[in-house]
Design an enzyme around this catalytic site. Structure first.
Site, PDB file in Angstrom:
ATOM      1  CG  ASP A  46      11.287  -4.312   3.892  1.00  0.00           C
ATOM      2  OD1 ASP A  46      10.395  -3.222   4.010  1.00  0.00           O
ATOM      3  OD2 ASP A  46      11.378  -5.306   4.505  1.00  0.00           O
ATOM      4  CD  GLU A  90       1.579  -4.982   7.787  1.00  0.00           C
ATOM      5  OE1 GLU A  90       1.250  -4.115   7.011  1.00  0.00           O
ATOM      6  OE2 GLU A  90       1.643  -6.569   7.355  1.00  0.00           O
ATOM      7  CB  THR A 135      -2.323  -1.253   4.971  1.00  0.00           C
ATOM      8  OG1 THR A 135      -2.891  -2.508   4.947  1.00  0.00           O
ATOM      9  CG2 THR A 135      -1.475  -0.873   6.305  1.00  0.00           C
ATOM     10  CD  GLU A 154       0.472   2.714   8.318  1.00  0.00           C
ATOM     11  OE1 GLU A 154       0.841   1.669   7.341  1.00  0.00           O
ATOM     12  OE2 GLU A 154       0.823   2.971   9.497  1.00  0.00           O
ATOM     13  CG  LEU A 168       0.751  -0.671  -2.987  1.00  0.00           C
ATOM     14  CD1 LEU A 168      -0.003  -0.820  -4.436  1.00  0.00           C
ATOM     15  CD2 LEU A 168       1.929  -1.533  -2.716  1.00  0.00           C
TER      16      LEU A 168
END
Length: 542
Positions: free
Chosen positions: A170, A254, A413, A451, A454
């Protein structure tokens, strides 16, 4: 993400103008490396990171959770998989306007030329409803939607009911709406709480989903009103420009508990995390469930022997090889903890289904790729996050069934990760985890999208996504969203790799990209000793 580094970026520091469709303006701003397609020209200089990987010599634990490859689904290996690209977290400013619109428009033009299907943007609750309950400001998002449409792209919109900041990668801070933070200050129990009493303000606790704790409305009602306002504002774009609504259901958007928060150094990879069930509402629910079972003592709190955030499974009584997780009590607690999470997701998705039904938009929900300690019996890190997945139990099948019931795409992910890139001591298996999820979604007939967890630019990461996108080992991907649009993506080698990847995903062909990490990327989270000076990247304005 489960673990999704985010990059807020500004491409060009020039005075903004809103006539972003003028081609001459774009040509004067930035040109991209000549690649076929597209025909652009990029000049860039960068000082690359120097990283030193630690090599811990811990004994590799026994591997228990091996899953066999499933049969082919209806998705063949040659099926086209559309590629979307995530926009920067701060695409919309704190003031509610679009950041750097000219630079954004130039980037969208380049992505369109590269064959990308569209882009994804977080629609932050903390920005849109920050001025007070039911006071919505969609101005910046309206400008973005029109820009996306003008460039011939599609848009995935995330209903982001969580805080930005405090998790892996973030890079900017967008808290929950100020009026919500006021309510939290009055009643701290409306946010998740761990055993030591640490409060986490990044998402409202699911323990109070049905209680009017937000100025007379329940959290579910607040999320419902927000999504309904979005539908009314953008009804003319739904199903045409806006093709998918991803419904946020927890931290990082999520469906999970905030069991591994990075803020203030609370958690670091590959710690097991902690259970988040100590606010008064969650404790009351646990006590009621224990009472119904005739086991009053089981309702007095979470497991006493589950350890701390940064421990390993074998250092705890609960998660060790033959630990409490596999006892009658452990099974009761984990069933309750995971069931509460499923009920939370189902409640929000039921509202979203009612709001967006008939608009032509797909609904999706995101599940975290928690791959560390996957090769142990207890799968400790998954358990603390709310996924009751162990050597003996499939924790993703119930989630897939819930998504299937609501007609929701299962977004997952860590599609780019390989087992060999992970530290042995952490007992990781992202590839095994992806296989399990692919099989679970195939078995219930729910769509699977992916997705990367990283930030990756190298051929090896793209090649792994190409491999996992096919149906050879379970469900093939219906779409893939790449993390993330930033300056580094437009460096010549990185841009060439992206264009080649998009082309391969479109054609369903085998990759011609090198099977290596040429970008010196951090391949696993917080297991890298960084000894580099601050890297800077300069994009030349032509």
């Amino acid at each position: 993400m489960a673990l999704t580094p985010c990059s807020s970026t500004s491409f060009i520091n020039k005075k903004e103008r809103k006539n972003y469709r003028t081609h001459d303006d774009i040509s004067s701003m930035i040109c991209f490396a000549k690649i076929n397609p597209p025909s652009y020209n990029l000049k860039a200089k960068s000082y690359n990171q120097e990283v030193q990987f630690l090599n811990p010599n811990m004994e590799e634990k026994e591997k228990f959770h091996m899953l066999t490859s499933g049969t082919h689904s209806n998705n063949s290996s040659s099926t086209k998989v559309p590629v979307f690209v995530m926009l920067p977290l701060d695409t919309i400013s704190i003031g509610g306007n679009m950041n750097k619109p000219r630079a954004m428009n130039a980037s969208l033009m380049a992505l369109k030329g590269a064959g990308v299907e569209g882009v994804m943007v977080d629609c932050w609750w903390g920005l849109v409803e920050k001025d007070g309950p039911l006071k919505y400001n969609w101005e910046g998002y309206d400008e973005l939607v029109k820009m996306v449409q003008a460039n011939g792209l599609k848009l995935q919109v995330v209903m982001s009911f969580h805080q930005c900041g405090g998790n892996v990668g973030d890079s900017c801070s967008i808290p929950l709406p100020p009026w919500v933070l006021e309510e939290i200050s009055k009643n701290p129990d409306i946010v998740y709480t761990d055993r030591s009493g640490r409060r986490n303000p990044e998402y409202i606790s699911l323990g109070c989903d049905q209680l009017p704790v937000l100025r007379g409305r329940t959290p579910i009602q607040v999320y419902t009103d927000y999504m309904r306002s979005f539908r009314e504002k953008f009804k003319n774009y739904l199903g045409d420009v806006i093709v998918e609504i991803q419904v946020g259901m927890g931290p990082c958007g999520e469906l999970r508990y905030p069991s591994y928060p990075e803020s203030n150094g609370t958690w670091r990879f590959p710690g097991i995390g902690e259970f988040q069930c100590y606010d008064k509402y969650m404790k009351a629910s646990l006590a009621a469930s224990a009472h119904a079972m005739g086991k009053e003592s089981w309702g007095r709190g979470g497991p006493h022997d589950s350890g701390q955030y940064n421990q390993f499974p074998e250092e705890t009584g609960f998660f060790k090889k033959d630990g409490t997780w596999n006892s009658e009590y452990g099974q009761f607690f984990l069933e309750w903890y995971s069931r509460k999470l499923l009920e939370h997701g189902d409640n929000i998705l039921a509202s979203a289904e009612g709001i967006f039904k008939g608009t032509g938009c797909k609904l999706s929900g995101k599940v975290a790729g928690i791959h560390w300690h996957y090769n142990t019996r207890s799968h400790a890190a998954e358990l603390t996050a709310g996924y009751y997945n162990t050597r003996n139990k499939d924790g993703y099948l119930p989630i897939a069934r819930m998504f299937a019931k609501r007609g929701v795409v299962f977004n997952f992910t860590c599609m780019e990760m390989r087992d060999g890139e992970q530290p042995h001591s952490a007992n990781c298996s992202p590839e095994g985890l992806v296989r399990q999820v692919k099989n679970a979604t195939r078995n219930v007939g729910v769509e699977l999208a992916g997705e990367n967890a990283l930030e990756r630019y190298d051929g090896g990461g793209y090649a792994q996504v190409l491999s996992t996108s096919r149906a050879d080992s379970g469900n093939g991907l219906s779409a893939f969203t790449y993390l993330r649009l930033n300056k580094r993506l437009f460096e010549p080698e990185n841009w060439r790799n992206l264009v080649e990847f998009v082309k391969n995903m479109s054609e369903g062909g085998s990759t011609r990209l090198p099977e290596c990490d040429s970008s010196r990327t951090d391949l696993y989270v917080r297991f890298v000793k960084q000894t580099h000076a601050k890297r800077t990247t300069e994009v030349a304005v032509v």
